[in-house]
Write a protein that holds these residues in place. Structure first.
Motif, PDB file in Angstrom:
ATOM      1  N   SER A  45      -4.971   4.884  -1.327  1.00 14.88           N
ATOM      2  CA  SER A  45      -3.821   4.109  -1.832  1.00 14.88           C
ATOM      3  C   SER A  45      -4.137   3.720  -3.098  1.00 14.88           C
ATOM      4  CB  SER A  45      -3.301   3.248  -0.961  1.00 14.88           C
ATOM      5  OG  SER A  45      -4.210   2.188  -0.663  1.00 14.88           O
ATOM      6  N   LYS A  46      -3.351   3.393  -3.976  1.00 13.14           N
ATOM      7  CA  LYS A  46      -3.745   2.472  -5.228  1.00 13.14           C
ATOM      8  C   LYS A  46      -3.570   1.081  -4.920  1.00 13.14           C
ATOM      9  CE  LYS A  46      -3.093   6.349  -8.308  1.00 13.14           C
ATOM     10  NZ  LYS A  46      -3.968   6.663  -9.322  1.00 13.14           N
ATOM     11  N   TRP A  47      -4.845   0.462  -5.307  1.00 14.55           N
ATOM     12  CA  TRP A  47      -4.826  -1.269  -5.324  1.00 14.55           C
ATOM     13  C   TRP A  47      -4.160  -1.953  -6.691  1.00 14.55           C
ATOM     14  CZ3 TRP A  47      -8.425  -4.316  -8.228  1.00 14.55           C
ATOM     15  CH2 TRP A  47      -8.431  -5.768  -7.498  1.00 14.55           C
ATOM     16  N   LEU A 104       0.891  -1.105  -0.088  1.00 16.84           N
ATOM     17  CA  LEU A 104      -0.023   0.213   0.114  1.00 16.84           C
ATOM     18  C   LEU A 104       0.891   1.285  -0.062  1.00 16.84           C
ATOM     19  CD1 LEU A 104      -2.876  -0.929   2.563  1.00 16.84           C
ATOM     20  CD2 LEU A 104      -2.929  -1.167   0.106  1.00 16.84           C
ATOM     21  N   ARG A 154      -9.782   1.375  -6.517  1.00 21.31           N
ATOM     22  CA  ARG A 154      -9.797   0.121  -7.558  1.00 21.31           C
ATOM     23  C   ARG A 154     -10.329   0.239  -8.892  1.00 21.31           C
ATOM     24  NH1 ARG A 154     -10.895  -4.915  -4.018  1.00 21.31           N
ATOM     25  NH2 ARG A 154      -9.486  -4.404  -1.975  1.00 21.31           N
ATOM     26  N   GLU A 187      -8.892   2.731  -0.698  1.00 16.42           N
ATOM     27  CA  GLU A 187      -7.997   2.406  -2.118  1.00 16.42           C
ATOM     28  C   GLU A 187      -8.858   2.709  -3.394  1.00 16.42           C
ATOM     29  OE1 GLU A 187      -6.604  -1.955  -0.672  1.00 16.42           O
ATOM     30  OE2 GLU A 187      -8.727  -1.862  -1.382  1.00 16.42           O
TER      31      GLU A 187
END
Lengths: 220, 320
Positions: free
Chosen positions: B57-59, B2, B129, B127
């Motif tokens: 955050s970026k998944w 993460l 997604r 996240e």
């Protein structure tokens, strides 16, 4: 007088092409929304039913308003119903069936015919839609002056097929909507009204004929 | 892995969230009062939120397919609570109130609880997604959702051993949701998942898209996203989540059981009675005149690796 009718015909023709011009303009301006294929399908279908309703409305309107010259436009408006019906059909063939087969890598004449045939046989809203459009084909063909002359009295009888075309169109719409049937219900009501008024005319006419043929002294 | 996205603004400029909310509520109250006295239309415009940026955050599992433009995601909505017209919700949901908002979690759980939406936002790391979204109507989009796993959320209330299914309910408020005055569907909207489906790591509760808080017409303030199922399973504007032992009767199933099943997994081999599900219109603004393009539909919308095992041995034609 003749000039006036010609100009008004041009005006009505232009009005009838306006929806077509509108959708073409929106397509090129990329104003058809997120799902252009869906929009074109619904737009052409909507206008087919609307033109059928307008065609059916001409007889009662000219009788009620005594604007008998309105008959001048009936054939043209009817042909526009057929025109929009053909656009609707072509949208289905090209933007639905052809593109789907292309996506599956199976596009050829045979597969296209098979997919169309299966759809028409399996899905009742398509079956009834095809019937509605199919009924308009002989009407479009016999809409010329030559055919009117050749068919004589039978022409009018033949062209009553448009009643069934309109009914088929409304059923087609009814069967394809997911849950909200308010618009198909409205169209059904209008068709019922326009056909109902014809029954009234028919009964009135029959009574008049009976009275005229009765050997009553009142006729003298 | 993460990786937290760096905040856009200096931390010194950030008002503590609770203070921000209090101030916000005070302003909203004042504005609402003024609006009552003055023109209601102006008042409601004052209340309308400017898009709230989210921290996330970026998944790593996101798809790299071309994303559907924001304007299309927000102007092509099946949200019958507002309108059956797809571009209707964009205008009709403009003044929809998403604060205060609570989500009640109850039923077969050890710790039933009513969550405040702002607590949910604080307590669940978000996240981004990017999922494929396949509607049962044979169109699809690619949407960068912002949310968190449903499983993490459900674990907080500790479902007990009797819980087999999860039932979700949308807000019922005909004053705010004009579509609920019509009888096109049975309100309120209800959806359901099997418990293992709800616990699948792909199932998320989304609170945003394109990095900002969910637009009202997309199911604000909180909605379900289950990308391997047809879009109508991803219920919007959730107010209640109930753990139950019997399979819930979802709204579209109740409306037309032959057309919309409980599972409604994306399945190109099971046609809708009125159209084929073999292909889909991918609405991504590309293609001829921006009309998107037609692509084959994938089993489970391409998420088979993550979800197929849940259905092993099941007849997915019968259990559509």
């Amino acid at each position: 007088m003749a000039m006036r009718i010609r100009w008004s015909k041009i005006a009505v023709f232009a009005l009838c092409t306006a929806p077509f011009a509108w959708i073409v303009w929106r397509a090129f301006a990329q104003q058809l929304g997120a799902d252009p294929v869906n929009e074109i399908t619904h737009f052409t279908g909507d206008w087919t039913i609307r033109f059928l309703l307008i065609t059916l409305a001409i007889t009662p309107v000219r009788r009620l308003t005594r604007q008998y010259q309105l008959i001048q436009f009936r054939r043209m408006v009817g042909l526009f119903a057929f025109f929009y019906g053909c656009l609707h059909f072509l949208t289905w063939v090209v933007l639905d069936k052809v593109l789907a087969l292309q996506a599956l890598g199976d596009l050829h004449f045979g597969s296209l015919m098979q997919q169309m045939g299966l759809d028409i046989a399996k899905r009742r809203y398509i079956t009834v839609g095809m019937i509605g459009l199919g009924l308009m084909v002989p009407l479009a063909i016999t809409s010329t002056r030559g055919w009117i002359r050749r068919l004589g009295k039978r022409w009018q009888k033949l062209h009553r097929l448009i009643y069934f075309s309109a009914i088929a169109g409304v059923i087609h719409y009814f069967w394809l909507v997911k849950a909200d049937t308010s618009l198909p219900r409205l169209y059904a009501l209008i068709v019922a009204g326009l056909l109902g008024i014809r029954i009234v005319y028919w009964v009135q006419q029959r009574n008049r004929k009976q009275r005229a043929s009765a050997p009553a002294a009142g006729a003298a | 892995m993460l990786i937290r996205k760096a905040p856009d603004i200096a931390s010194s400029e950030i008002t503590p969230h609770s203070l921000y909310l209090n101030r916000r509520r005070f302003l909203q109250g004042a504005a609402a009062g003024a609006a009552m006295l003055a023109m209601p239309s102006i008042g409601s415009r004052l209340l309308a939120d400017t898009p709230q940026k989210l921290q996330f955050s970026k998944w790593p599992g996101s798809t790299s397919e071309k994303q559907t433009p924001f304007n299309d995601i927000t102007h092509y909505n099946n949200f019958y609570e507002f309108s059956t017209d797809k571009n209707g919700p964009a205008t009709l949901a403009q003044n929809f109130r998403t604060r205060p908002w609570t989500v009640k979690v109850e039923g077969l759980v050890n710790k039933p609880k009513t969550f405040d939406i702002d607590d949910i936002l604080k307590q669940n790391p978000l996240e981004e997604r990017i999922y494929r979204h396949r509607c049962v109507e044979a169109w699809s989009m690619v949407i960068p959702w912002v949310g968190f796993p449903l499983a993490n959320f459900l674990k907080q209330v500790e479902p007990n051993s009797k819980a087999k299914f999860v039932e979700f309910t949308t807000l019922w408020d005909p004053k705010q949701m004009p579509g609920e005055n019509s009888s096109v569907l049975d309100w309120p909207y209800v959806e359901g998942l099997r418990l293992d489906e709800a616990m699948n790591p792909l199932a998320i509760l989304a609170v945003g898209l394109y990095g900002q808080a969910l637009p009202n017409q997309d199911g604000a303030p909180i909605r379900l996203v289950v990308p391997w199922k047809y879009g109508f399973k991803s219920i919007k504007s959730i107010v209640k989540i109930k753990l139950v032992d019997k399979q819930p009767v979802n709204t579209w199933y109740r409306s037309a059981p032959g057309e919309y099943g409980f599972y409604s997994n994306v399945n190109p081999n099971r046609d809708h009675p009125r159209w084929s599900q073999k292909t889909e219109r991918r609405l991504d603004g590309a293609g001829f005149l921006g009309s998107g393009h037609r692509i084959p539909t994938q089993m489970f919308n391409g998420y088979g690796d993550q979800v197929a095992s849940m259905y092993s041995g099941m007849d997915l034609i019968k259990n559509y």
